[in-house]
Design an enzyme around this catalytic site. Structure first.
Site, PDB file in Angstrom:
ATOM      1  N   LYS A   1       3.750  -1.109   8.024  1.00 23.05           N
ATOM      2  CA  LYS A   1       4.940  -0.852   7.206  1.00 23.05           C
ATOM      3  C   LYS A   1       6.240  -1.172   7.968  1.00 23.05           C
ATOM      4  O   LYS A   1       6.222  -1.340   9.205  1.00 23.05           O
ATOM      5  CB  LYS A   1       4.909   0.604   6.735  1.00 23.05           C
ATOM      6  CG  LYS A   1       3.749   0.908   5.765  1.00 23.05           C
ATOM      7  CD  LYS A   1       3.794   2.342   5.244  1.00 23.05           C
ATOM      8  CE  LYS A   1       2.681   2.603   4.240  1.00 23.05           C
ATOM      9  NZ  LYS A   1       2.718   4.003   3.708  1.00 23.05           N
TER      10      LYS A   1
ATOM     11  N   TYR B   1       2.662  -0.006  -5.531  1.00 22.70           N
ATOM     12  CA  TYR B   1       2.538   1.458  -5.532  1.00 22.70           C
ATOM     13  C   TYR B   1       2.687   2.041  -6.945  1.00 22.70           C
ATOM     14  O   TYR B   1       3.069   3.195  -7.102  1.00 22.70           O
ATOM     15  CB  TYR B   1       3.558   2.076  -4.576  1.00 22.70           C
ATOM     16  CG  TYR B   1       3.110   2.092  -3.120  1.00 22.70           C
ATOM     17  CD1 TYR B   1       1.952   2.779  -2.726  1.00 22.70           C
ATOM     18  CD2 TYR B   1       3.831   1.450  -2.127  1.00 22.70           C
ATOM     19  CE1 TYR B   1       1.546   2.804  -1.394  1.00 22.70           C
ATOM     20  CE2 TYR B   1       3.425   1.476  -0.789  1.00 22.70           C
ATOM     21  CZ  TYR B   1       2.280   2.161  -0.436  1.00 22.70           C
ATOM     22  OH  TYR B   1       1.873   2.201   0.882  1.00 22.70           O
TER      23      TYR B   1
ATOM     24  N   PHE C   1       8.576  10.957  -4.991  1.00 23.34           N
ATOM     25  CA  PHE C   1       8.887  10.139  -3.813  1.00 23.34           C
ATOM     26  C   PHE C   1       8.842   8.636  -4.089  1.00 23.34           C
ATOM     27  O   PHE C   1       9.081   7.832  -3.191  1.00 23.34           O
ATOM     28  CB  PHE C   1       7.938  10.495  -2.646  1.00 23.34           C
ATOM     29  CG  PHE C   1       6.466  10.287  -2.924  1.00 23.34           C
ATOM     30  CD1 PHE C   1       5.889   9.026  -2.875  1.00 23.34           C
ATOM     31  CD2 PHE C   1       5.645  11.366  -3.223  1.00 23.34           C
ATOM     32  CE1 PHE C   1       4.530   8.834  -3.112  1.00 23.34           C
ATOM     33  CE2 PHE C   1       4.276  11.192  -3.462  1.00 23.34           C
ATOM     34  CZ  PHE C   1       3.726   9.912  -3.412  1.00 23.34           C
TER      35      PHE C   1
ATOM     36  N   THR D   1      -1.952  11.172   5.892  1.00 25.68           N
ATOM     37  CA  THR D   1      -0.679  10.665   5.350  1.00 25.68           C
ATOM     38  C   THR D   1       0.510  11.290   6.079  1.00 25.68           C
ATOM     39  O   THR D   1       1.461  10.588   6.443  1.00 25.68           O
ATOM     40  CB  THR D   1      -0.581  11.000   3.844  1.00 25.68           C
ATOM     41  OG1 THR D   1      -1.781  10.566   3.199  1.00 25.68           O
ATOM     42  CG2 THR D   1       0.619  10.338   3.204  1.00 25.68           C
TER      43      THR D   1
ATOM     44  N   ARG E   1      -1.224   6.976  12.777  1.00 25.57           N
ATOM     45  CA  ARG E   1      -0.077   7.748  12.267  1.00 25.57           C
ATOM     46  C   ARG E   1       0.370   8.819  13.261  1.00 25.57           C
ATOM     47  O   ARG E   1       1.561   9.084  13.397  1.00 25.57           O
ATOM     48  CB  ARG E   1      -0.408   8.316  10.894  1.00 25.57           C
ATOM     49  CG  ARG E   1      -0.311   7.221   9.807  1.00 25.57           C
ATOM     50  CD  ARG E   1      -0.888   7.660   8.504  1.00 25.57           C
ATOM     51  NE  ARG E   1      -0.510   6.764   7.400  1.00 25.57           N
ATOM     52  CZ  ARG E   1      -1.072   6.805   6.205  1.00 25.57           C
ATOM     53  NH1 ARG E   1      -2.045   7.682   5.955  1.00 25.57           N
ATOM     54  NH2 ARG E   1      -0.697   5.974   5.252  1.00 25.57           N
TER      55      ARG E   1
ATOM     56  N   ASN F   1       5.341   6.283   7.567  1.00 27.56           N
ATOM     57  CA  ASN F   1       4.087   6.615   8.243  1.00 27.56           C
ATOM     58  C   ASN F   1       3.291   5.397   8.735  1.00 27.56           C
ATOM     59  O   ASN F   1       2.070   5.434   8.828  1.00 27.56           O
ATOM     60  CB  ASN F   1       3.239   7.555   7.379  1.00 27.56           C
ATOM     61  CG  ASN F   1       2.855   6.942   6.050  1.00 27.56           C
ATOM     62  OD1 ASN F   1       3.183   5.789   5.778  1.00 27.56           O
ATOM     63  ND2 ASN F   1       2.138   7.695   5.239  1.00 27.56           N
TER      64      ASN F   1
ATOM     65  N   HIS G   1      -0.336   1.382   5.720  1.00 31.06           N
ATOM     66  CA  HIS G   1      -1.066   1.616   4.468  1.00 31.06           C
ATOM     67  C   HIS G   1      -2.499   1.149   4.668  1.00 31.06           C
ATOM     68  O   HIS G   1      -2.740   0.166   5.365  1.00 31.06           O
ATOM     69  CB  HIS G   1      -0.454   0.810   3.315  1.00 31.06           C
ATOM     70  CG  HIS G   1      -1.416   0.639   2.160  1.00 31.06           C
ATOM     71  ND1 HIS G   1      -1.595   1.616   1.213  1.00 31.06           N
ATOM     72  CD2 HIS G   1      -2.291  -0.354   1.860  1.00 31.06           C
ATOM     73  CE1 HIS G   1      -2.533   1.210   0.356  1.00 31.06           C
ATOM     74  NE2 HIS G   1      -2.964   0.022   0.735  1.00 31.06           N
TER      75      HIS G   1
ATOM     76  N   GLU H   1      -6.034  -4.985  -3.876  1.00 24.26           N
ATOM     77  CA  GLU H   1      -4.895  -5.124  -2.968  1.00 24.26           C
ATOM     78  C   GLU H   1      -4.982  -6.423  -2.162  1.00 24.26           C
ATOM     79  O   GLU H   1      -3.958  -7.063  -1.912  1.00 24.26           O
ATOM     80  CB  GLU H   1      -4.820  -3.903  -2.054  1.00 24.26           C
ATOM     81  CG  GLU H   1      -4.426  -2.651  -2.840  1.00 24.26           C
ATOM     82  CD  GLU H   1      -4.492  -1.360  -2.044  1.00 24.26           C
ATOM     83  OE1 GLU H   1      -4.162  -0.310  -2.620  1.00 24.26           O
ATOM     84  OE2 GLU H   1      -4.871  -1.387  -0.853  1.00 24.26           O
TER      85      GLU H   1
HETATM   86  P1  ATP Z   1      -1.051   4.627   1.683  1.00 27.55           P
HETATM   87  O1  ATP Z   1      -1.384   4.527   0.203  1.00 27.55           O
HETATM   88  O2  ATP Z   1       0.331   4.075   2.024  1.00 27.55           O
HETATM   89  O3  ATP Z   1      -2.137   4.099   2.540  1.00 27.55           O
HETATM   90  P2  ATP Z   1      -1.946   7.354   1.672  1.00 27.55           P
HETATM   91  O4  ATP Z   1      -3.069   6.847   0.837  1.00 27.55           O
HETATM   92  O5  ATP Z   1      -2.268   8.099   2.922  1.00 27.55           O
HETATM   93  O6  ATP Z   1      -0.959   6.184   2.068  1.00 27.55           O
HETATM   94  P3  ATP Z   1      -0.614   8.173  -0.742  1.00 27.55           P
HETATM   95  O7  ATP Z   1      -0.747   9.526  -1.311  1.00 27.55           O
HETATM   96  O8  ATP Z   1      -1.331   7.038  -1.402  1.00 27.55           O
HETATM   97  O9  ATP Z   1      -0.991   8.272   0.808  1.00 27.55           O
HETATM   98  O10 ATP Z   1       0.950   7.858  -0.676  1.00 27.55           O
HETATM   99  C1  ATP Z   1       1.427   6.526  -0.550  1.00 27.55           C
HETATM  100  C2  ATP Z   1       2.602   6.525   0.398  1.00 27.55           C
HETATM  101  O11 ATP Z   1       3.692   7.204  -0.215  1.00 27.55           O
HETATM  102  C3  ATP Z   1       2.389   7.276   1.721  1.00 27.55           C
HETATM  103  O12 ATP Z   1       1.719   6.540   2.691  1.00 27.55           O
HETATM  104  C4  ATP Z   1       3.820   7.564   2.128  1.00 27.55           C
HETATM  105  O13 ATP Z   1       4.473   6.421   2.675  1.00 27.55           O
HETATM  106  C5  ATP Z   1       4.449   7.897   0.768  1.00 27.55           C
HETATM  107  N1  ATP Z   1       4.365   9.331   0.467  1.00 27.55           N
HETATM  108  C6  ATP Z   1       3.272  10.035   0.105  1.00 27.55           C
HETATM  109  N2  ATP Z   1       3.550  11.331  -0.106  1.00 27.55           N
HETATM  110  C7  ATP Z   1       4.872  11.458   0.146  1.00 27.55           C
HETATM  111  C8  ATP Z   1       5.793  12.542   0.106  1.00 27.55           C
HETATM  112  N3  ATP Z   1       5.410  13.774  -0.236  1.00 27.55           N
HETATM  113  N4  ATP Z   1       7.088  12.302   0.424  1.00 27.55           N
HETATM  114  C9  ATP Z   1       7.516  11.063   0.759  1.00 27.55           C
HETATM  115  N5  ATP Z   1       6.692   9.984   0.803  1.00 27.55           N
HETATM  116  C10 ATP Z   1       5.399  10.172   0.509  1.00 27.55           C
HETATM  117 MG    MG Z   2      -2.776   5.630  -0.874  1.00 29.51          MG
END
Ligand code: ATP
Ligand code: MG
Length: 143
Positions: free
Chosen positions: A11, A51, A59, A93, A104, A114, A117, A128
């Site tokens: 990212k 997304y 968020f 996450t 992370r 973080n 992805h 994807e």
């Molecule tokens: P990714 O999909 O990016 O691999 P993930 O699967 O661990 O991450 P998701 O729940 O899919 O987590 O969330 C997608 C992304 O949105 C997170 O990686 C983070 O960058 C952002 N995100 C998730 N939860 C929050 C939150 N509560 N506040 C701010 N940003 C968030």
């Molecule tokens: Mg995810």
């Protein structure tokens, strides 16, 4: 477990902080192989579409802004059980909850910024990968 493919994004926070190499080293040490890789700058429309599953979350707007703030590295990773393995190496996450040694834990700033992805299932990995790489791209890179 079978050889599988997954999709990864380094990212904008991690690219800006010069951690492409450190992150890729952790992926490789876990037994994942980079079989396709490129640096791209996501447009707002691309980040929104990528997304889209989170469109209703509070968020979402911040996430789209973050993902478009600078270049990212998109990668296809291959290995035994690659989807799960990548998720393990990535860590939780929220970096505060991520295990020691995970990407992370080592490189993320907070739950939004973080570092990486990773696809969460083989089916999403397929979608994807297709979002960023054509079948022709992947075929031309085959070893
Ligand atoms: P990714 O999909 O990016 O691999 P993930 O699967 O661990 O991450 P998701 O729940 O899919 O987590 O969330 C997608 C992304 O949105 C997170 O990686 C983070 O960058 C952002 N995100 C998730 N939860 C929050 C939150 N509560 N506040 C701010 N940003 C968030
Ligand atoms: Mg995810």
């Amino acid at each position: 477990m079978a050889i599988e493919r997954t999709f990864s994004i380094i990212k904008p926070d991690a690219v800006a902080a010069n951690h492409i190499g450190g992150i890729t080293a952790k992926l490789e040490a876990a037994g994942l192989r980079v079989i396709a890789s490129k640096m791209v700058r996501l447009t707002e429309a691309q980040a929104q579409a990528f997304y889209a599953v989170h469109a209703a979350r509070p968020f979402y707007a911040g996430l789209v802004k973050f993902m478009t703030e600078g270049p990212v590295v998109v990668q296809v990773l291959e290995g035994e059980g690659a989807v799960l393995k990548n998720r393990e190496v990535m860590g939780a996450t929220n970096p505060e909850k991520a295990a020691e040694g995970t990407i992370r834990k080592t490189y993320a700033t907070d739950i939004e910024r973080n570092a990486v992805h990773g696809s969460d299932a083989p089916e999403t990995a397929k979608e994807e990968i297709a979002f960023f790489f054509s079948t022709a791209d992947l075929a031309s890179l085959a070893r």
